[in-house]
Design a protein around this motif. Structure first.
Motif, PDB file in Angstrom:
ATOM      1  N   GLU A 210      21.768  27.040  17.641  1.00  0.00           N
ATOM      2  CA  GLU A 210      22.747  25.967  17.450  1.00  0.00           C
ATOM      3  C   GLU A 210      22.129  24.611  17.797  1.00  0.00           C
ATOM      4  O   GLU A 210      22.337  23.621  17.096  1.00  0.00           O
ATOM      5  CB  GLU A 210      23.980  26.234  18.320  1.00  0.00           C
ATOM      6  N   PHE A 211      21.349  24.555  18.865  1.00  0.00           N
ATOM      7  CA  PHE A 211      20.636  23.330  19.250  1.00  0.00           C
ATOM      8  C   PHE A 211      19.685  22.901  18.134  1.00  0.00           C
ATOM      9  O   PHE A 211      19.654  21.733  17.744  1.00  0.00           O
ATOM     10  CB  PHE A 211      19.870  23.568  20.555  1.00  0.00           C
ATOM     11  N   LEU A 212      18.913  23.853  17.620  1.00  0.00           N
ATOM     12  CA  LEU A 212      17.935  23.542  16.577  1.00  0.00           C
ATOM     13  C   LEU A 212      18.604  23.099  15.277  1.00  0.00           C
ATOM     14  O   LEU A 212      18.090  22.222  14.578  1.00  0.00           O
ATOM     15  CB  LEU A 212      17.033  24.756  16.320  1.00  0.00           C
ATOM     16  N   GLN A 213      19.756  23.661  14.950  1.00  0.00           N
ATOM     17  CA  GLN A 213      20.412  23.364  13.682  1.00  0.00           C
ATOM     18  C   GLN A 213      21.324  22.143  13.727  1.00  0.00           C
ATOM     19  O   GLN A 213      21.540  21.502  12.704  1.00  0.00           O
ATOM     20  CB  GLN A 213      21.216  24.576  13.206  1.00  0.00           C
ATOM     21  N   THR A 214      21.882  21.823  14.895  1.00  0.00           N
ATOM     22  CA  THR A 214      22.838  20.711  14.947  1.00  0.00           C
ATOM     23  C   THR A 214      22.315  19.485  15.696  1.00  0.00           C
ATOM     24  O   THR A 214      22.535  18.360  15.258  1.00  0.00           O
ATOM     25  CB  THR A 214      24.174  21.148  15.578  1.00  0.00           C
ATOM     26  N   VAL A 215      21.644  19.684  16.805  1.00  0.00           N
ATOM     27  CA  VAL A 215      21.182  18.541  17.608  1.00  0.00           C
ATOM     28  C   VAL A 215      19.859  17.988  17.081  1.00  0.00           C
ATOM     29  O   VAL A 215      19.705  16.768  16.939  1.00  0.00           O
ATOM     30  CB  VAL A 215      21.050  18.940  19.094  1.00  0.00           C
ATOM     31  N   CYS A 216      18.924  18.866  16.766  1.00  0.00           N
ATOM     32  CA  CYS A 216      17.597  18.404  16.349  1.00  0.00           C
ATOM     33  C   CYS A 216      17.610  17.504  15.114  1.00  0.00           C
ATOM     34  O   CYS A 216      16.924  16.477  15.109  1.00  0.00           O
ATOM     35  CB  CYS A 216      16.656  19.592  16.163  1.00  0.00           C
ATOM     36  N   PRO A 217      18.370  17.813  14.062  1.00  0.00           N
ATOM     37  CA  PRO A 217      18.397  16.894  12.919  1.00  0.00           C
ATOM     38  C   PRO A 217      18.907  15.495  13.287  1.00  0.00           C
ATOM     39  O   PRO A 217      18.415  14.501  12.758  1.00  0.00           O
ATOM     40  CB  PRO A 217      19.352  17.579  11.927  1.00  0.00           C
ATOM     41  N   VAL A 218      19.852  15.409  14.189  1.00  0.00           N
ATOM     42  CA  VAL A 218      20.373  14.117  14.627  1.00  0.00           C
ATOM     43  C   VAL A 218      19.286  13.311  15.345  1.00  0.00           C
ATOM     44  O   VAL A 218      19.224  12.087  15.228  1.00  0.00           O
ATOM     45  CB  VAL A 218      21.604  14.311  15.549  1.00  0.00           C
ATOM     46  N   LEU A 219      18.399  14.016  16.048  1.00  0.00           N
ATOM     47  CA  LEU A 219      17.315  13.352  16.768  1.00  0.00           C
ATOM     48  C   LEU A 219      16.129  13.012  15.869  1.00  0.00           C
ATOM     49  O   LEU A 219      15.167  12.404  16.320  1.00  0.00           O
ATOM     50  CB  LEU A 219      16.831  14.255  17.916  1.00  0.00           C
ATOM     51  N   GLY A 220      16.186  13.434  14.612  1.00  0.00           N
ATOM     52  CA  GLY A 220      15.098  13.150  13.683  1.00  0.00           C
ATOM     53  C   GLY A 220      13.990  14.194  13.697  1.00  0.00           C
ATOM     54  O   GLY A 220      12.882  13.922  13.251  1.00  0.00           O
ATOM     55  N   VAL A 221      14.287  15.378  14.194  1.00  0.00           N
ATOM     56  CA  VAL A 221      13.283  16.441  14.219  1.00  0.00           C
ATOM     57  C   VAL A 221      13.025  16.905  12.787  1.00  0.00           C
ATOM     58  O   VAL A 221      13.954  17.226  12.050  1.00  0.00           O
ATOM     59  CB  VAL A 221      13.750  17.625  15.096  1.00  0.00           C
ATOM     60  N   GLU A 222      11.746  16.898  12.412  1.00  0.00           N
ATOM     61  CA  GLU A 222      11.374  17.333  11.069  1.00  0.00           C
ATOM     62  C   GLU A 222      10.816  18.754  11.068  1.00  0.00           C
ATOM     63  O   GLU A 222      11.064  19.517  10.155  1.00  0.00           O
ATOM     64  CB  GLU A 222      10.354  16.374  10.476  1.00  0.00           C
ATOM     65  N   GLU A 223      10.011  19.080  12.046  1.00  0.00           N
ATOM     66  CA  GLU A 223       9.391  20.405  12.146  1.00  0.00           C
ATOM     67  C   GLU A 223       9.496  20.871  13.589  1.00  0.00           C
ATOM     68  O   GLU A 223       9.500  20.057  14.519  1.00  0.00           O
ATOM     69  CB  GLU A 223       7.902  20.353  11.756  1.00  0.00           C
ATOM     70  N   TYR A 224       9.553  22.174  13.774  1.00  0.00           N
ATOM     71  CA  TYR A 224       9.531  22.720  15.124  1.00  0.00           C
ATOM     72  C   TYR A 224       8.999  24.141  15.099  1.00  0.00           C
ATOM     73  O   TYR A 224       9.037  24.821  14.083  1.00  0.00           O
ATOM     74  CB  TYR A 224      10.910  22.683  15.795  1.00  0.00           C
ATOM     75  N   ILE A 225       8.491  24.554  16.226  1.00  0.00           N
ATOM     76  CA  ILE A 225       8.074  25.933  16.459  1.00  0.00           C
ATOM     77  C   ILE A 225       8.787  26.364  17.725  1.00  0.00           C
ATOM     78  O   ILE A 225       8.736  25.673  18.744  1.00  0.00           O
ATOM     79  CB  ILE A 225       6.554  26.055  16.640  1.00  0.00           C
ATOM     80  N   CYS A 226       9.467  27.485  17.665  1.00  0.00           N
ATOM     81  CA  CYS A 226      10.223  27.986  18.811  1.00  0.00           C
ATOM     82  C   CYS A 226       9.735  29.382  19.161  1.00  0.00           C
ATOM     83  O   CYS A 226       9.616  30.238  18.285  1.00  0.00           O
ATOM     84  CB  CYS A 226      11.716  28.005  18.476  1.00  0.00           C
ATOM     85  N   ARG A 227       9.449  29.588  20.446  1.00  0.00           N
ATOM     86  CA  ARG A 227       9.027  30.906  20.919  1.00  0.00           C
ATOM     87  C   ARG A 227       9.862  31.273  22.136  1.00  0.00           C
ATOM     88  O   ARG A 227      10.042  30.469  23.046  1.00  0.00           O
ATOM     89  CB  ARG A 227       7.549  30.870  21.290  1.00  0.00           C
ATOM     90  N   PHE A 228      10.358  32.491  22.135  1.00  0.00           N
ATOM     91  CA  PHE A 228      11.141  32.992  23.261  1.00  0.00           C
ATOM     92  C   PHE A 228      10.240  33.814  24.175  1.00  0.00           C
ATOM     93  O   PHE A 228       9.389  34.563  23.704  1.00  0.00           O
ATOM     94  CB  PHE A 228      12.304  33.865  22.771  1.00  0.00           C
ATOM     95  N   GLU A 229      10.441  33.638  25.470  1.00  0.00           N
ATOM     96  CA  GLU A 229       9.722  34.422  26.478  1.00  0.00           C
ATOM     97  C   GLU A 229      10.728  34.971  27.470  1.00  0.00           C
ATOM     98  O   GLU A 229      11.773  34.396  27.683  1.00  0.00           O
ATOM     99  CB  GLU A 229       8.729  33.545  27.255  1.00  0.00           C
ATOM    100  N   SER A 230      10.337  36.036  28.106  1.00  0.00           N
ATOM    101  CA  SER A 230      11.172  36.646  29.128  1.00  0.00           C
ATOM    102  C   SER A 230      10.713  36.152  30.501  1.00  0.00           C
ATOM    103  O   SER A 230       9.527  36.146  30.792  1.00  0.00           O
ATOM    104  CB  SER A 230      11.022  38.162  29.043  1.00  0.00           C
ATOM    105  N   GLN A 231      11.656  35.711  31.311  1.00  0.00           N
ATOM    106  CA  GLN A 231      11.336  35.291  32.674  1.00  0.00           C
ATOM    107  C   GLN A 231      11.155  36.530  33.536  1.00  0.00           C
ATOM    108  O   GLN A 231      11.476  37.642  33.127  1.00  0.00           O
ATOM    109  CB  GLN A 231      12.468  34.428  33.237  1.00  0.00           C
ATOM    110  N   LYS A 232      10.675  36.341  34.750  1.00  0.00           N
ATOM    111  CA  LYS A 232      10.448  37.475  35.647  1.00  0.00           C
ATOM    112  C   LYS A 232      11.711  38.283  35.898  1.00  0.00           C
ATOM    113  O   LYS A 232      11.677  39.487  35.998  1.00  0.00           O
ATOM    114  CB  LYS A 232       9.860  37.009  36.970  1.00  0.00           C
ATOM    115  N   ARG A 233      12.860  37.618  35.959  1.00  0.00           N
ATOM    116  CA  ARG A 233      14.099  38.355  36.220  1.00  0.00           C
ATOM    117  C   ARG A 233      14.693  38.949  34.954  1.00  0.00           C
ATOM    118  O   ARG A 233      15.741  39.557  34.976  1.00  0.00           O
ATOM    119  CB  ARG A 233      15.117  37.480  36.944  1.00  0.00           C
ATOM    120  N   GLY A 234      13.998  38.771  33.815  1.00  0.00           N
ATOM    121  CA  GLY A 234      14.420  39.415  32.580  1.00  0.00           C
ATOM    122  C   GLY A 234      15.127  38.534  31.585  1.00  0.00           C
ATOM    123  O   GLY A 234      15.274  38.905  30.434  1.00  0.00           O
ATOM    124  N   CYS A 235      15.590  37.353  31.996  1.00  0.00           N
ATOM    125  CA  CYS A 235      16.310  36.475  31.079  1.00  0.00           C
ATOM    126  C   CYS A 235      15.333  35.692  30.208  1.00  0.00           C
ATOM    127  O   CYS A 235      14.214  35.390  30.623  1.00  0.00           O
ATOM    128  CB  CYS A 235      17.194  35.510  31.856  1.00  0.00           C
TER     129      CYS A 235
END
Length: 166
Positions: A107-132
């Motif tokens: 939702e952040f990438l699709q709604t907020v980023c275009p308003v900020l002028g984001v043209e390209e992005y790379i997103c990677r998810f990682e797991s923290q030590k507690r699992g989140c």
């Protein structure tokens, strides 16, 4: 989370960065690095999805339940019990936690980023030590600084020798 996966992601990111610079004739590059992490113990909208969340949601959190009058105790919970129940619910419903966080990032990438002028992005998810999960996002912003301007910004500043503070 394997070494091969991270090597693949690194190679993919470098290829995209090169493509961005080449296709823009060195006017654009990735200019912002953002890390997003979940406030998962505090998101009531997430905890409402968990079975049994009525044990702690909507209750007044107090430091010591013994200080609360008998008739008010039903609507109160100690801060330590609140934390334990929230942590237990997240551990037992990790699939819901991950899905919820990924949806919020999308939702952040699709709604907020275009308003900020984001043209390209790379997103990677990682797991923290507690699992989140948490997300690392590299962003290219329209009319952001060029690679040359970024390099100039990191050059050391030399002050005049006769510089004195007043």
């Amino acid at each position: 989370g394997t070494d091969q996966y991270f090597r693949f992601m690194k190679d993919q990111t470098l290829a995209m960065a090169r493509w961005l610079r080449i296709s823009s004739e060195d006017r654009n590059t990735f200019t912002l690095f953002q890390t997003l992490s979940a406030a998962d113990t505090h998101w009531c909208c997430l905890h409402r999805l968990f079975p049994g969340s009525e044990k702690y949601l909507g209750k007044n959190v107090v430091s010591d339940i013994a200080t609360v009058s008998e008739e008010e105790r039903e609507n109160c919970i100690s801060s330590s019990d609140d934390f334990k129940l929230r942590a237990q619910a997240m551990k037992e419903n990790q699939d819901i936690v991950d899905y919820h966080f990924k949806k919020r990032v999308q939702e952040f990438l699709q709604t907020v980023c275009p308003v900020l002028g984001v043209e390209e992005y790379i997103c990677r998810f990682e797991s923290q030590k507690r699992g989140c999960l948490h997300a690392h996002i590299t962003i290219s912003i329209k009319d952001g600084p060029t690679p040359k301007e970024i390099n100039e910004a990191f050059k050391p500043i030399t002050l005049p020798t006769d510089f004195t503070e007043e």
